[in-house]
Design a protein around this motif. Structure first.
Motif, PDB file in Angstrom:
ATOM      1  N   GLU A 152       0.835  -1.210   0.000  1.00 19.96           N
ATOM      2  CA  GLU A 152       0.000   0.000   0.000  1.00 19.96           C
ATOM      3  C   GLU A 152       0.866   1.254   0.000  1.00 19.96           C
ATOM      4  OE1 GLU A 152      -2.399  -0.632   3.421  1.00 19.96           O
ATOM      5  OE2 GLU A 152      -3.979  -1.710   2.318  1.00 19.96           O
ATOM      6  N   ALA A 153       1.959   1.234   0.748  1.00 24.34           N
ATOM      7  CA  ALA A 153       2.858   2.393   0.777  1.00 24.34           C
ATOM      8  C   ALA A 153       3.497   2.621  -0.585  1.00 24.34           C
ATOM      9  CB  ALA A 153       3.934   2.187   1.847  1.00 24.34           C
ATOM     10  N   ILE A 154       3.899   1.546  -1.263  1.00 21.66           N
ATOM     11  CA  ILE A 154       4.497   1.680  -2.598  1.00 21.66           C
ATOM     12  C   ILE A 154       3.452   2.154  -3.605  1.00 21.66           C
ATOM     13  CG2 ILE A 154       5.572   0.384  -4.479  1.00 21.66           C
ATOM     14  CD1 ILE A 154       6.795  -1.450  -2.291  1.00 21.66           C
ATOM     15  N   ALA A 155       2.246   1.606  -3.512  1.00 25.75           N
ATOM     16  CA  ALA A 155       1.175   2.045  -4.411  1.00 25.75           C
ATOM     17  C   ALA A 155       0.880   3.523  -4.216  1.00 25.75           C
ATOM     18  CB  ALA A 155      -0.085   1.215  -4.155  1.00 25.75           C
ATOM     19  N   HIS A 156       0.901   3.993  -2.975  1.00 24.75           N
ATOM     20  CA  HIS A 156       0.663   5.414  -2.696  1.00 24.75           C
ATOM     21  C   HIS A 156       1.727   6.280  -3.365  1.00 24.75           C
ATOM     22  CE1 HIS A 156      -0.520   9.025  -0.520  1.00 24.75           C
ATOM     23  NE2 HIS A 156       0.742   9.180  -0.157  1.00 24.75           N
ATOM     24  N   ARG A 157       2.976   5.816  -3.375  1.00 22.61           N
ATOM     25  CA  ARG A 157       4.053   6.575  -4.024  1.00 22.61           C
ATOM     26  C   ARG A 157       3.812   6.673  -5.525  1.00 22.61           C
ATOM     27  NH1 ARG A 157       9.351   6.928  -1.820  1.00 22.61           N
ATOM     28  NH2 ARG A 157      10.246   6.019  -3.709  1.00 22.61           N
ATOM     29  N   TYR A 158       3.346   5.592  -6.137  1.00 23.09           N
ATOM     30  CA  TYR A 158       3.046   5.650  -7.565  1.00 23.09           C
ATOM     31  C   TYR A 158       1.894   6.613  -7.839  1.00 23.09           C
ATOM     32  CZ  TYR A 158       6.185   1.906  -9.035  1.00 23.09           C
ATOM     33  OH  TYR A 158       7.298   1.169  -9.337  1.00 23.09           O
ATOM     34  N   CYS A 159       0.877   6.588  -6.998  1.00 24.65           N
ATOM     35  CA  CYS A 159      -0.243   7.514  -7.173  1.00 24.65           C
ATOM     36  C   CYS A 159       0.240   8.957  -7.090  1.00 24.65           C
ATOM     37  CB  CYS A 159      -1.319   7.251  -6.124  1.00 24.65           C
ATOM     38  SG  CYS A 159      -2.186   5.679  -6.312  1.00 24.65           S
ATOM     39  N   ALA A 160       1.112   9.243  -6.140  1.00 25.91           N
ATOM     40  CA  ALA A 160       1.635  10.601  -5.971  1.00 25.91           C
ATOM     41  C   ALA A 160       2.459  11.044  -7.174  1.00 25.91           C
ATOM     42  CB  ALA A 160       2.472  10.672  -4.701  1.00 25.91           C
ATOM     43  N   ARG A 161       3.042  10.091  -7.900  1.00 31.90           N
ATOM     44  CA  ARG A 161       3.852  10.410  -9.077  1.00 31.90           C
ATOM     45  C   ARG A 161       3.026  10.430 -10.365  1.00 31.90           C
ATOM     46  NH1 ARG A 161       7.975   6.091  -9.602  1.00 31.90           N
ATOM     47  NH2 ARG A 161       8.588   7.340 -11.405  1.00 31.90           N
ATOM     48  N   GLU A 169      -1.642  -4.452  -7.253  1.00 31.56           N
ATOM     49  CA  GLU A 169      -0.822  -4.349  -8.462  1.00 31.56           C
ATOM     50  C   GLU A 169       0.666  -4.270  -8.126  1.00 31.56           C
ATOM     51  OE1 GLU A 169      -3.755  -1.994 -11.523  1.00 31.56           O
ATOM     52  OE2 GLU A 169      -2.927  -0.840  -9.842  1.00 31.56           O
ATOM     53  N   ILE A 170       1.016  -4.549  -6.870  1.00 32.78           N
ATOM     54  CA  ILE A 170       2.399  -4.533  -6.414  1.00 32.78           C
ATOM     55  C   ILE A 170       2.775  -5.900  -5.878  1.00 32.78           C
ATOM     56  CG2 ILE A 170       4.043  -3.512  -4.784  1.00 32.78           C
ATOM     57  CD1 ILE A 170       3.128  -1.520  -6.844  1.00 32.78           C
ATOM     58  N   MET A 171       3.950  -6.389  -6.258  1.00 37.63           N
ATOM     59  CA  MET A 171       4.509  -7.606  -5.685  1.00 37.63           C
ATOM     60  C   MET A 171       5.929  -7.311  -5.229  1.00 37.63           C
ATOM     61  SD  MET A 171       5.081 -11.428  -7.310  1.00 37.63           S
ATOM     62  CE  MET A 171       6.300 -10.912  -8.485  1.00 37.63           C
ATOM     63  N   LEU A 172       6.287  -7.754  -4.038  1.00 40.12           N
ATOM     64  CA  LEU A 172       7.617  -7.526  -3.496  1.00 40.12           C
ATOM     65  C   LEU A 172       8.562  -8.638  -3.929  1.00 40.12           C
ATOM     66  CD1 LEU A 172       6.513  -6.386   0.040  1.00 40.12           C
ATOM     67  CD2 LEU A 172       7.171  -4.963  -1.899  1.00 40.12           C
ATOM     68  N   VAL A 173       9.792  -8.261  -4.294  1.00 42.94           N
ATOM     69  CA  VAL A 173      10.810  -9.210  -4.744  1.00 42.94           C
ATOM     70  C   VAL A 173      12.122  -8.871  -4.046  1.00 42.94           C
ATOM     71  CG1 VAL A 173       9.759  -9.702  -6.980  1.00 42.94           C
ATOM     72  CG2 VAL A 173      11.286  -7.739  -6.761  1.00 42.94           C
ATOM     73  N   ASN A 174      13.118  -9.707  -4.262  1.00 43.57           N
ATOM     74  CA  ASN A 174      14.403  -9.539  -3.577  1.00 43.57           C
ATOM     75  C   ASN A 174      15.364  -8.689  -4.407  1.00 43.57           C
ATOM     76  OD1 ASN A 174      13.498 -11.197  -1.443  1.00 43.57           O
ATOM     77  ND2 ASN A 174      13.963 -12.997  -2.674  1.00 43.57           N
ATOM     78  N   GLY A 175      14.965  -7.459  -4.693  1.00 46.67           N
ATOM     79  CA  GLY A 175      15.789  -6.563  -5.485  1.00 46.67           C
ATOM     80  C   GLY A 175      15.310  -6.466  -6.922  1.00 46.67           C
ATOM     81  N   ALA A 176      15.719  -5.375  -7.593  1.00 45.95           N
ATOM     82  CA  ALA A 176      15.271  -5.137  -8.963  1.00 45.95           C
ATOM     83  C   ALA A 176      15.756  -6.222  -9.920  1.00 45.95           C
ATOM     84  CB  ALA A 176      15.756  -3.764  -9.434  1.00 45.95           C
ATOM     85  N   LEU A 177      16.995  -6.680  -9.743  1.00 48.20           N
ATOM     86  CA  LEU A 177      17.520  -7.712 -10.635  1.00 48.20           C
ATOM     87  C   LEU A 177      16.734  -9.010 -10.476  1.00 48.20           C
ATOM     88  CD1 LEU A 177      19.742  -8.231 -12.730  1.00 48.20           C
ATOM     89  CD2 LEU A 177      21.172  -9.081 -10.862  1.00 48.20           C
ATOM     90  N   SER A 178      16.351  -9.321  -9.245  1.00 52.13           N
ATOM     91  CA  SER A 178      15.509 -10.497  -9.010  1.00 52.13           C
ATOM     92  C   SER A 178      14.166 -10.343  -9.717  1.00 52.13           C
ATOM     93  CB  SER A 178      15.298 -10.698  -7.504  1.00 52.13           C
ATOM     94  OG  SER A 178      14.436 -11.782  -7.251  1.00 52.13           O
ATOM     95  N   GLY A 179      13.629  -9.112  -9.700  1.00 52.90           N
ATOM     96  CA  GLY A 179      12.375  -8.867 -10.409  1.00 52.90           C
ATOM     97  C   GLY A 179      12.515  -9.090 -11.901  1.00 52.90           C
ATOM     98  N   LEU A 180      13.622  -8.618 -12.491  1.00 47.52           N
ATOM     99  CA  LEU A 180      13.853  -8.828 -13.924  1.00 47.52           C
ATOM    100  C   LEU A 180      13.992 -10.315 -14.231  1.00 47.52           C
ATOM    101  CD1 LEU A 180      14.511  -7.978 -16.816  1.00 47.52           C
ATOM    102  CD2 LEU A 180      16.889  -7.620 -16.083  1.00 47.52           C
ATOM    103  N   ALA A 181      14.750 -11.033 -13.394  1.00 48.01           N
ATOM    104  CA  ALA A 181      14.928 -12.471 -13.621  1.00 48.01           C
ATOM    105  C   ALA A 181      13.588 -13.199 -13.563  1.00 48.01           C
ATOM    106  CB  ALA A 181      15.896 -13.043 -12.591  1.00 48.01           C
ATOM    107  N   LEU A 182      12.721 -12.772 -12.665  1.00 47.35           N
ATOM    108  CA  LEU A 182      11.405 -13.403 -12.550  1.00 47.35           C
ATOM    109  C   LEU A 182      10.559 -13.123 -13.784  1.00 47.35           C
ATOM    110  CD1 LEU A 182       9.351 -14.957 -10.864  1.00 47.35           C
ATOM    111  CD2 LEU A 182       8.733 -12.797  -9.756  1.00 47.35           C
ATOM    112  N   VAL A 183      10.580 -11.890 -14.270  1.00 49.28           N
ATOM    113  CA  VAL A 183       9.837 -11.543 -15.488  1.00 49.28           C
ATOM    114  C   VAL A 183      10.350 -12.364 -16.663  1.00 49.28           C
ATOM    115  CG1 VAL A 183       9.396  -9.704 -17.163  1.00 49.28           C
ATOM    116  CG2 VAL A 183       9.212  -9.228 -14.717  1.00 49.28           C
ATOM    117  N   LEU A 184      11.665 -12.489 -16.795  1.00 50.49           N
ATOM    118  CA  LEU A 184      12.240 -13.279 -17.884  1.00 50.49           C
ATOM    119  C   LEU A 184      11.806 -14.737 -17.802  1.00 50.49           C
ATOM    120  CD1 LEU A 184      15.833 -11.760 -17.848  1.00 50.49           C
ATOM    121  CD2 LEU A 184      14.194 -11.554 -19.714  1.00 50.49           C
TER     122      LEU A 184
END
Length: 475
Positions: A152-161, A169-184
């Protein structure tokens, strides 16, 4: 396990322009220095096997004696092990504890990693997280979606931007690179093409290649992004994904403007090409905050946005997030079953405290980094007036252009005095950017000044040799 063999032509591209013209340093020693740099960079993996001496000499255009002498030097130093009839493979000297990677340096002074040490706020965040932890201990701790209060805190930041976002619509992962590896893992298959900016973040290239995909380079012009080039690449190669870093791009530090974001988002919607947008550096702006997230420019564009706490707060806080449609997140969570069972709870609680206090924390961090950026620019102009660079709009580093293709030679020599440099070839495809260095401005001023004082005579000698060689060719 059979060691992986390094293809000879691939190794030649990695070596770049390793030969110094008119140098008193023997050619075999220059080659040994360049190979050692590749090992310390992690670009030449441990236990990989080098080509045979005859093949290596042929592709480099040098004598077999030069190859044999260079390999013998590395064997004596403990960087190679050889067995008659089996060739030579890469290793680390006995007693060296650090394992080289593409983004870590084992030397005494690291001028290749763009990151900061932890500030006092990190201790505060974890102390607060520990006080909150007992309230969550009655749960199993397995949660691939992540704590709802943090989402919810991360979603609020996106709304503010300017990007309306719900916690689902947010999922937590172990770093941005981990997120990219998961998407791949969830969205690509072997042989799929993935568009990347060229230059770009080295570990993104590694992740794409590790997923058996083929990175396709989108060359960056002197300023901004080549949207016509992106459209042509999409039309000609039908990529599965395009991985972009519009918010203070690594390594150039540039920021994609409103008009370009609109064109890219519209192109994504029209061609149904999924954009994976990395916002790792989004909080590190110095002149003005970036435009709204790229996903805000066209609701029909399939955009996956990846964020991270690593650059904004501390690299040791291994926590990132993926912002995407609930349908996309469902696919990612299903694919995540084969990777991990969620992100650590304590890190999530610490990140929550940092995000809730970011309005108080980030201005001082940005001011400190802006001061270091300006000091680094002044030091480069003083010690290396031949270098060219543009003041980055954000991020943590300068993208420096050298007057000649000397990055590999310079970096190899710098290793000899205990300074590790990030050559441009680490950030490009197929050995490109031999004229460039990525130079972070994250170190204290005095540390950077001392490093430049050590590097200056080395650079002057190297550049002087190049100028002498050029004059002789003219004559």
């Amino acid at each position: 396990m059979t060691p992986r063999r390094s293809a000879s032509h691939s190794l030649v591209r990695l070596l770049g322009h390793w030969q110094e013209t008119n140098s008193r340093t023997p050619l075999w020693r220059q080659l040994a220095q360049a190979l050692r740099l590749l090992i310390l960079d992690g670009r030449l993996p441990l236990e990989s096997r080098l080509p045979g001496e005859r093949e290596f000499a042929t592709v480099l255009g040098v004598s077999r004696t030069t190859i044999a002498s260079a390999l013998a030097q590395l064997r004596d130093e403990g960087y190679l092990q050889s067995r008659h009839g089996s060739g030579s493979w890469v290793m680390l000297p006995e007693g060296r504890r650090e394992i080289p990677t593409r983004m870590s340096a084992p030397e005494a002074l690291d001028l290749s990693t763009a990151a900061l040490s932890a500030g006092a706020e990190i201790h505060q965040a974890y102390s607060h997280a520990l006080t909150m932890l007992p309230g969550y201990l009655h749960h199993t701790g397995y949660d691939q979606h992540g704590l709802r209060v943090l989402r919810e805190a991360i979603a609020h930041r996106y709304c503010a931007r300017g990007l309306p976002t719900k916690a689902d619509e947010i999922m937590l992962v172990n770093g941005a690179l981990s997120g990219l590896a998961l998407v791949l893992r969830a969205m690509t298959g072997p042989g799929d093409r993935v568009v990347v900016e060229n230059p770009t973040y080295p570990l993104a290239i590694a992740a794409i290649q590790g997923a058996s995909c083929r990175p396709v380079g989108l060359s960056l012009p002197t300023q901004g992004w080549d949207t016509d080039g992106l459209a042509a690449i999409i039309a000609q190669t039908a990529p599965r994904l395009a991985w972009l870093m519009p918010d203070f791009h690594n390594p150039t530090g540039r920021c994609m403007d409103h008009a370009t974001r609109q064109i890219v988002a519209d192109l994504s919607a029209r061609t149904r090409t999924t954009l994976v947008v990395d916002e790792t550096m989004v909080d590190l702006w110095y002149n003005a905050p970036p435009p709204p997230p790229l996903a805000a420019f066209n609701a029909d564009a399939p955009v996956i946005t990846i964020g991270s706490a690593g650059k904004s707060f501390w690299g040791g806080l291994r926590l990132g997030w993926v912002r995407a449609s609930t349908r996309t997140l469902a696919s990612l969570i299903q694919a995540r079953d084969t990777l991990d069972l969620g992100s650590p709870l304590l890190e999530q609680l610490a990140a929550l405290w940092l995000l809730e206090n970011s309005d108080q924390l980030m201005p001082a961090r940005r001011a400190m980094l802006a001061q270091r950026r300006d000091m680094c620019a002044a030091l480069m102009q003083n010690y290396f007036p031949e270098w060219r660079f543009t003041q980055p709009e954000g991020g943590l580093s300068f993208w420096v252009e050298l007057p000649e293709m000397l990055a590999t030679q310079f970096a190899a020599q710098a290793e000899g005095v205990g300074i590790h440099l990030g050559t441009g070839t680490r950030f490009g495809l197929a050995g490109a950017f031999e004229r460039n260095l990525r130079l972070p401005f994250t170190l204290p001023d005095e540390t950077l000044r001392n490093a430049f004082e050590s590097l200056q005579p080395m650079w002057q000698t190297l550049a002087g040799q190049q100028n002498t060689h050029r004059l002789r060719k003219i004559i």
